[in-house]
Design an enzyme around this catalytic site. Structure first.
Site, PDB file in Angstrom:
ATOM      1  N   LYS A 187      88.518  51.793 113.244  1.00 24.04           N
ATOM      2  CA  LYS A 187      89.315  52.307 112.120  1.00 24.04           C
ATOM      3  C   LYS A 187      89.099  51.433 110.875  1.00 24.04           C
ATOM      4  O   LYS A 187      88.916  50.230 110.988  1.00 24.04           O
ATOM      5  CB  LYS A 187      90.788  52.289 112.562  1.00 24.04           C
ATOM      6  CG  LYS A 187      91.797  52.583 111.485  1.00 24.04           C
ATOM      7  CD  LYS A 187      91.919  54.050 111.203  1.00 24.04           C
ATOM      8  CE  LYS A 187      92.871  54.321 110.042  1.00 24.04           C
ATOM      9  NZ  LYS A 187      92.571  55.603 109.380  1.00 24.04           N
ATOM     10  N   ASN A 222      94.693  65.247 108.482  1.00 24.11           N
ATOM     11  CA  ASN A 222      95.364  63.955 108.617  1.00 24.11           C
ATOM     12  C   ASN A 222      95.494  63.287 107.268  1.00 24.11           C
ATOM     13  O   ASN A 222      94.659  63.462 106.381  1.00 24.11           O
ATOM     14  CB  ASN A 222      94.628  63.048 109.620  1.00 24.11           C
ATOM     15  CG  ASN A 222      93.577  62.182 108.955  1.00 24.11           C
ATOM     16  OD1 ASN A 222      93.871  61.103 108.425  1.00 24.11           O
ATOM     17  ND2 ASN A 222      92.340  62.668 108.952  1.00 24.11           N
ATOM     18  N   LEU A 247      94.994  55.262 105.800  1.00 26.46           N
ATOM     19  CA  LEU A 247      94.173  54.078 106.102  1.00 26.46           C
ATOM     20  C   LEU A 247      95.006  52.884 106.569  1.00 26.46           C
ATOM     21  O   LEU A 247      94.781  51.743 106.183  1.00 26.46           O
ATOM     22  CB  LEU A 247      93.296  53.715 104.892  1.00 26.46           C
ATOM     23  CG  LEU A 247      92.186  54.740 104.618  1.00 26.46           C
ATOM     24  CD1 LEU A 247      91.564  54.497 103.244  1.00 26.46           C
ATOM     25  CD2 LEU A 247      91.114  54.704 105.692  1.00 26.46           C
ATOM     26  N   CYS A 249      87.800  56.340  98.910  1.00 28.38           N
ATOM     27  CA  CYS A 249      89.060  55.675  98.575  1.00 28.38           C
ATOM     28  C   CYS A 249      89.129  55.516  97.058  1.00 28.38           C
ATOM     29  O   CYS A 249      88.101  55.386  96.398  1.00 28.38           O
ATOM     30  CB  CYS A 249      89.176  54.273  99.169  1.00 28.38           C
ATOM     31  SG  CYS A 249      88.132  53.963 100.543  1.00 28.38           S
TER      32      CYS A 249
HETATM   33  C1  LIG Z   1      92.998  60.632 112.152  1.00 30.38           C
HETATM   34  C2  LIG Z   1      91.718  60.313 111.426  1.00 30.38           C
HETATM   35  C3  LIG Z   1      91.545  59.067 110.828  1.00 30.38           C
HETATM   36  C4  LIG Z   1      90.365  58.755 110.149  1.00 30.38           C
HETATM   37  N1  LIG Z   1      90.211  57.513 109.589  1.00 30.38           N
HETATM   38  C5  LIG Z   1      89.046  57.193 108.970  1.00 30.38           C
HETATM   39  C6  LIG Z   1      88.838  55.880 108.432  1.00 30.38           C
HETATM   40  O1  LIG Z   1      89.679  54.975 108.575  1.00 30.38           O
HETATM   41  N2  LIG Z   1      87.670  55.630 107.779  1.00 30.38           N
HETATM   42  C7  LIG Z   1      86.694  56.592 107.650  1.00 30.38           C
HETATM   43  O2  LIG Z   1      85.649  56.309 107.051  1.00 30.38           O
HETATM   44  N3  LIG Z   1      86.844  57.824 108.180  1.00 30.38           N
HETATM   45  C8  LIG Z   1      87.999  58.144 108.830  1.00 30.38           C
HETATM   46  N4  LIG Z   1      88.148  59.402 109.371  1.00 30.38           N
HETATM   47  C9  LIG Z   1      87.049  60.397 109.271  1.00 30.38           C
HETATM   48  C10 LIG Z   1      86.211  60.426 110.554  1.00 30.38           C
HETATM   49  O3  LIG Z   1      85.609  59.170 110.793  1.00 30.38           O
HETATM   50  C11 LIG Z   1      85.107  61.519 110.481  1.00 30.38           C
HETATM   51  O4  LIG Z   1      84.283  61.272 109.372  1.00 30.38           O
HETATM   52  C12 LIG Z   1      85.689  62.908 110.374  1.00 30.38           C
HETATM   53  O5  LIG Z   1      86.822  63.003 111.188  1.00 30.38           O
HETATM   54  C13 LIG Z   1      84.698  64.012 110.719  1.00 30.38           C
HETATM   55  O6  LIG Z   1      84.371  64.025 112.084  1.00 30.38           O
HETATM   56  P1  LIG Z   1      85.130  64.971 113.176  1.00 30.38           P
HETATM   57  O7  LIG Z   1      85.205  66.342 112.576  1.00 30.38           O
HETATM   58  O8  LIG Z   1      84.321  64.903 114.408  1.00 30.38           O
HETATM   59  O9  LIG Z   1      86.498  64.386 113.352  1.00 30.38           O
HETATM   60  C14 LIG Z   1      89.326  59.727 110.060  1.00 30.38           C
HETATM   61  C15 LIG Z   1      89.494  60.975 110.688  1.00 30.38           C
HETATM   62  C16 LIG Z   1      90.666  61.284 111.374  1.00 30.38           C
HETATM   63  C17 LIG Z   1      90.799  62.622 112.046  1.00 30.38           C
END
Ligand SMILES: Cc1cc2nc3c(=O)[nH]c(=O)nc-3n(C[C@H](O)[C@H](O)[C@H](O)COP(=O)(O)O)c2cc1C
Length: 309
Positions: free
Chosen positions: A49, A73, A77, A134
């Site tokens: 994370k 979501n 962060l 961000c």
């Molecule tokens: C609950 C949640 C928290 C996330 N937190 C971050 C994060 O801290 N930093 C980041 O670069 N991406 C974050 N993402 C984005 C994911 O890393 C990813 O790029 C995105 O979910 C697309 O992939 P998916 O469709 O398989 O989930 C987050 C996604 C979710 C669902």
């Protein structure tokens, strides 16, 4: 290679991954939360994370909402900051056989560089993934990832601060991803991650209120997959550096689509929440696909759609 053996290993800059499957930042905690649910050492890498310099409390709840074929979501962060991470999570992660990729962010260029420097001196980190989705506090809140100049500055500052492999995680919220992919490459990024979440919103019609306390949030999961595949395809056309593709991957077929579009590796995100074994199933499924199609090395199919092979 005989006997149905296939080579799944890939290289992301200096970082070697035993297979091309990792997990997406924010969907896998800091690894330890999933240790009882799957064998972490079978993954290609673990992505944690997002971490900034200081601890972050995150947004008020509700912070997640289910939508058709995906989720929204607005976690905000939340995180323990560099020191909190190093104290609480690093002792576990550094003992694993698979590399840890640390997702970092900041609200100024200087903060990104400082976080990168701190992880450089820690020793043993596999790579840094730069979350550029961000707001830049100094420059009026525009996102680093939607301004080519700011994106270059962040990547260049981190490049100066560390010799660790850098993976710029691009924002999908742009008209065309190619200039951003190129800007990150030219500023010294070793790889790209494509894509982060898409802005979205959902409303509870009974209460007439947004489903997220933050009103809007990031849309992820299977519903974004075709858009993400297209972004990977476009980014791969624009750069020579490897791409880690993600967005809605639920199974090996999804992952192979990203690889054929031009990704060298992939990350499983939202699927971890409802099936923690997904990443391992994806690895097994890629291996099975390669054996069935008599493909000896996963790199043979990387970007095959680009090349029309
Ligand atoms: C609950 C949640 C928290 C996330 N937190 C971050 C994060 O801290 N930093 C980041 O670069 N991406 C974050 N993402 C984005 C994911 O890393 C990813 O790029 C995105 O979910 C697309 O992939 P998916 O469709 O398989 O989930 C987050 C996604 C979710 C669902």
């Amino acid at each position: 290679m005989g006997g149905g053996q296939v080579n799944l290993a890939v290289q992301i800059g200096k970082l070697r991954m035993q297979n091309p499957v990792t997990v997406a930042s924010g969907t896998f905690g800091y690894g330890v939360e999933y240790a009882q649910l799957l064998d972490l050492n079978q993954l290609g890498a673990i992505v944690v994370k997002g971490i900034r310099l200081n601890p972050v409390r995150g947004n008020p709840t509700p912070r997640t909402a289910e939508v058709t074929s995906g989720m929204l979501n607005a976690i905000g962060l939340q995180g323990p900051g560099v020191d909190g991470f190093v104290k609480k999570y690093w002792p576990f992660l550094k003992e694993l056989k698979v590399p840890t990729i640390i997702n970092i962010w900041g609200t100024t260029v200087e903060e990104y560089a400082e976080v990168a420097r701190r992880f450089d001196t820690l020793g043993g980190v596999g790579a840094l993934e730069l979350n550029v989705s961000c707001p830049n506090i100094k420059e009026g809140g525009a996102q680093f990832g939607t301004d080519c100049k700011l994106l270059s500055q962040v990547v260049a500052a981190c490049r100066k601060a560390t010799t660790l492999p850098l993976i710029a995680k691009l924002s999908p919220n742009v008209v065309s991803i190619a200039p951003y992919a190129k800007a990150a490459e030219e500023a010294g990024s070793d790889a790209l991650a494509v894509t982060n979440s898409f802005p979205g919103m959902a409303i509870d019609i009974e209460t007439r209120r947004p489903k997220l306390a933050n009103v809007t949030g990031g849309l992820t999961g299977p519903c974004i997959k075709p858009i993400a595949v297209k972004l990977v395809w476009e980014a791969a056309k624009a750069v020579k550096i490897p791409i880690i593709g993600m967005g809605g991957i639920q199974n090996a077929a999804d992952a192979i689509e990203f690889i054929m579009a031009g990704a060298s590796a992939v990350a499983v995100g939202t699927a971890n929440f409802y099936e923690p074994q997904t990443a391992l199933q994806v690895i097994a499924g890629i291996r099975e696909f390669m054996q069935r199609k008599v493909i000896q090395d996963v790199r043979e199919i990387a970007g095959c759609v680009q090349a029309g092979k």
